[in-house]
Design a protein around this motif. Structure first.
Motif, short mmCIF file in Angstrom:
data_model
loop_
_atom_site.label_atom_id
_atom_site.label_comp_id
_atom_site.label_asym_id
_atom_site.label_seq_id
_atom_site.Cartn_x
_atom_site.Cartn_y
_atom_site.Cartn_z
N THR A 45 -11.68 -4.42 15.33
CA THR A 45 -11.38 -5.86 15.40
C THR A 45 -11.64 -6.54 14.07
OG1 THR A 45 -11.93 -5.92 17.76
CG2 THR A 45 -11.95 -8.01 16.59
N ARG A 46 -12.79 -6.22 13.44
CA ARG A 46 -13.11 -6.85 12.16
C ARG A 46 -12.10 -6.44 11.09
NH1 ARG A 46 -14.59 -11.17 12.74
NH2 ARG A 46 -14.45 -11.14 10.48
N GLU A 47 -11.63 -5.18 11.14
CA GLU A 47 -10.61 -4.74 10.18
C GLU A 47 -9.32 -5.54 10.37
OE1 GLU A 47 -12.14 -0.07 9.94
OE2 GLU A 47 -10.20 -0.58 10.86
N ILE A 48 -8.96 -5.80 11.63
CA ILE A 48 -7.76 -6.59 11.91
C ILE A 48 -7.92 -8.00 11.36
CG2 ILE A 48 -6.40 -7.67 13.76
CD1 ILE A 48 -7.00 -5.16 15.45
N PHE A 49 -9.07 -8.63 11.62
CA PHE A 49 -9.30 -10.00 11.17
C PHE A 49 -9.34 -10.07 9.64
CE2 PHE A 49 -9.26 -11.23 15.22
CZ PHE A 49 -10.42 -11.47 15.94
N ASP A 50 -9.96 -9.06 9.02
CA ASP A 50 -10.01 -9.03 7.55
C ASP A 50 -8.62 -8.88 6.95
OD1 ASP A 50 -13.15 -7.16 7.31
OD2 ASP A 50 -12.74 -9.31 7.62
N ASP A 51 -7.79 -8.04 7.57
CA ASP A 51 -6.42 -7.87 7.10
C ASP A 51 -5.64 -9.18 7.24
OD1 ASP A 51 -5.96 -4.43 8.26
OD2 ASP A 51 -6.75 -5.25 6.38
N LEU A 52 -5.85 -9.89 8.35
CA LEU A 52 -5.15 -11.16 8.55
C LEU A 52 -5.62 -12.21 7.53
CD1 LEU A 52 -5.09 -11.40 12.45
CD2 LEU A 52 -3.13 -11.10 10.93
N ALA A 53 -6.93 -12.18 7.22
CA ALA A 53 -7.45 -13.12 6.22
C ALA A 53 -6.82 -12.85 4.86
CB ALA A 53 -8.97 -13.01 6.14
N ARG A 54 -6.68 -11.55 4.52
CA ARG A 54 -6.04 -11.21 3.24
C ARG A 54 -4.58 -11.63 3.24
NH1 ARG A 54 -9.76 -6.85 3.50
NH2 ARG A 54 -8.37 -5.61 4.82
N PHE A 55 -3.94 -11.49 4.39
CA PHE A 55 -2.55 -11.95 4.49
C PHE A 55 -2.46 -13.46 4.29
CE2 PHE A 55 1.78 -12.23 5.69
CZ PHE A 55 1.90 -13.32 6.55
N ASP A 56 -3.40 -14.20 4.90
CA ASP A 56 -3.40 -15.65 4.74
C ASP A 56 -3.53 -16.03 3.27
OD1 ASP A 56 -5.24 -16.49 7.80
OD2 ASP A 56 -3.09 -16.24 7.39
N MET A 57 -4.40 -15.32 2.55
CA MET A 57 -4.58 -15.62 1.14
C MET A 57 -3.31 -15.31 0.35
SD MET A 57 -8.48 -14.23 0.57
CE MET A 57 -8.51 -14.69 -1.16
N ALA A 58 -2.69 -14.18 0.67
CA ALA A 58 -1.44 -13.83 -0.03
C ALA A 58 -0.35 -14.85 0.27
CB ALA A 58 -1.01 -12.43 0.40
N LEU A 59 -0.28 -15.27 1.53
CA LEU A 59 0.73 -16.25 1.91
C LEU A 59 0.47 -17.58 1.20
CD1 LEU A 59 3.17 -16.84 3.73
CD2 LEU A 59 1.57 -17.51 5.52
N ALA A 60 -0.83 -17.94 1.10
CA ALA A 60 -1.17 -19.18 0.40
C ALA A 60 -0.72 -19.13 -1.04
CB ALA A 60 -2.67 -19.43 0.48
N ALA B 200 -21.11 -29.84 5.19
CA ALA B 200 -19.81 -29.93 4.51
C ALA B 200 -19.78 -29.17 3.19
CB ALA B 200 -19.42 -31.39 4.30
N PRO B 201 -20.82 -29.21 2.34
CA PRO B 201 -20.75 -28.44 1.09
C PRO B 201 -20.56 -26.95 1.32
CG PRO B 201 -22.50 -30.08 0.97
CD PRO B 201 -22.03 -30.06 2.40
N GLY B 202 -21.20 -26.42 2.37
CA GLY B 202 -21.04 -24.99 2.66
C GLY B 202 -19.62 -24.65 3.05
N ILE B 203 -19.00 -25.50 3.88
CA ILE B 203 -17.62 -25.26 4.30
C ILE B 203 -16.69 -25.34 3.10
CG2 ILE B 203 -15.71 -26.18 5.66
CD1 ILE B 203 -17.71 -27.06 7.76
N LEU B 204 -16.85 -26.40 2.30
CA LEU B 204 -15.98 -26.57 1.14
C LEU B 204 -16.20 -25.45 0.13
CD1 LEU B 204 -13.85 -28.34 -0.18
CD2 LEU B 204 -15.69 -29.70 -1.21
N GLY B 205 -17.46 -25.01 -0.02
CA GLY B 205 -17.74 -23.92 -0.95
C GLY B 205 -17.06 -22.63 -0.55
N ARG B 206 -17.05 -22.32 0.74
CA ARG B 206 -16.39 -21.09 1.20
C ARG B 206 -14.88 -21.20 1.06
NH1 ARG B 206 -20.93 -21.26 4.52
NH2 ARG B 206 -19.95 -22.56 6.11
N PHE B 207 -14.35 -22.41 1.26
CA PHE B 207 -12.92 -22.61 1.05
C PHE B 207 -12.56 -22.37 -0.42
CE2 PHE B 207 -9.46 -25.55 -0.17
CZ PHE B 207 -8.43 -25.04 0.63
N CYS B 208 -13.40 -22.86 -1.32
CA CYS B 208 -13.14 -22.68 -2.75
C CYS B 208 -13.32 -21.23 -3.19
CB CYS B 208 -14.06 -23.60 -3.57
SG CYS B 208 -13.64 -25.35 -3.41
N GLU B 209 -14.16 -20.48 -2.49
CA GLU B 209 -14.26 -19.05 -2.78
C GLU B 209 -12.96 -18.35 -2.45
OE1 GLU B 209 -17.55 -17.52 -0.60
OE2 GLU B 209 -19.06 -18.35 -1.96
N ARG B 210 -12.30 -18.81 -1.40
CA ARG B 210 -11.02 -18.22 -1.03
C ARG B 210 -9.94 -18.61 -2.02
NH1 ARG B 210 -8.72 -18.57 5.06
NH2 ARG B 210 -10.61 -17.31 5.33
#
Length: 303
Positions: free
Chosen positions: A71-86, A108-118
């Motif tokens: 399951t985690r591999e599937i979610f990680d693959d989808l996250a990578r796809f989201d980044m590529a699509l972005a 809020a800083p933690g959420i925004l920080g993780r978004f900026c890491e992506r």
């Protein structure tokens, strides 16, 4: 497994993370029977038990642990796809401006920080203001998004809940009520209260709760920040009702105590808000999508 659904895997992952069907239901904003039904269907599809019960917690079987890896591999693959699509959509560049009420500064800083890491090439800014100034900025349409505990009624906005925001009764760790159970709200109302300034969403929710039960808040002091309220509580000036997000460190260190008061906590949500009809940029759209992902997958700052 071809017949399992993405939603079933999301529910399964939440149970694995939180160790409880009830907590998974709260995390995903589902009912507990819905969570149980999703797991029953997934278990039937797999053909083997996925969890074992031990008291109030559940633990994965060997099959459950293997499924979680997949399951985690599937979610990680989808996250990578989201980044590529972005990247393909052009989200790699741009600016994002977020303004939040003061209570939201604890998460809020933690959420925004993780978004900026992506999206590391995005230029992001975060402004922290009281509710009155947030409304002013919203009217002037100065930012992409605003995070508030209650959407304004005086302006037409698009608002979407994304995170639980429990308001709890708070006192010093040695307060006479600290170790009592099921404290009547009427008894709690006898205590001197420390409240945020008029116009604060937390204050409005507190006053509304007391009014609904024919009670009135005994305001000892108005303060313009949660930090000032926490310090005043620890100095034995009174009690308060605060967002659980604001007191996590003080609870962990033993300086403050959440009281067991009837009709509390007050269940509320954090909202992401923008002017109604505003067309978001690609970067803003990506941030909203990230908040939806955050709400569905982690909501881990909630109670």
């Amino acid at each position: 497994m071809r017949h399992s659904t993405f939603r079933q895997l999301e529910v399964f992952d939440a149970i694995m993370r939180l160790g409880s069907f009830r907590k998974a239901a709260e995390d995903l904003f589902l009912t507990q029977p819905t969570v149980s039904m999703q797991m029953k269907k997934l278990t039937q599809t797999v053909g083997y038990p996925l969890f074992e019960q031990a008291g109030k917690r559940v633990f994965p079987t060997e099959v459950g642990r293997e499924l979680h890896k997949t399951t985690r591999e599937i979610f990680d693959d989808l996250a990578r796809f989201d980044m590529a699509l972005a990247d393909l959509k052009g989200v790699r560049r741009g600016a994002l401006s977020i303004a939040v009420v003061t209570t939201a500064k604890y998460f809020a800083p933690g959420i925004l920080g993780r978004f900026c890491e992506r999206y590391p090439t995005i230029e992001a800014s975060l402004k922290v203001c009281n509710r009155a100034h947030i409304i002013e900025r919203l009217i002037a349409n100065k930012d992409d998004f605003y995070i508030l505990g209650q959407p304004p009624e005086e302006i037409e906005v698009d608002a979407e809940a994304f995170l639980a925001n429990s308001l709890v009764a708070v006192a010093s760790n040695d307060h006479p009520l600290a170790d009592q159970k099921q404290i009547p709200l009427r008894r709690f109302a006898e205590e001197p209260f420390l409240l945020r300034e008029p116009g604060s969403g937390t204050r409005a929710a507190t006053e509304r709760l007391f009014a609904e039960h024919g009670l009135k808040v005994r305001v000892r002091m108005d303060l313009e920040s949660n930090e000032a309220i926490k310090q005043a509580i620890m100095a034995h000036f009174g009690v308060s009702i605060l967002s659980r997000h604001t007191i996590m460190m003080e609870i962990a260190s033993g300086h403050l105590k959440v009281l067991d008061v009837e009709h509390l906590p007050i269940a509320r949500s954090w909202y992401v808000v923008n002017r109604k009809g505003k067309s978001p940029s690609l970067v803003a759209s990506a941030f909203r999508d990230y908040l939806r992902e955050y709400a569905a997958e982690s909501n881990r700052l909630g109670p």
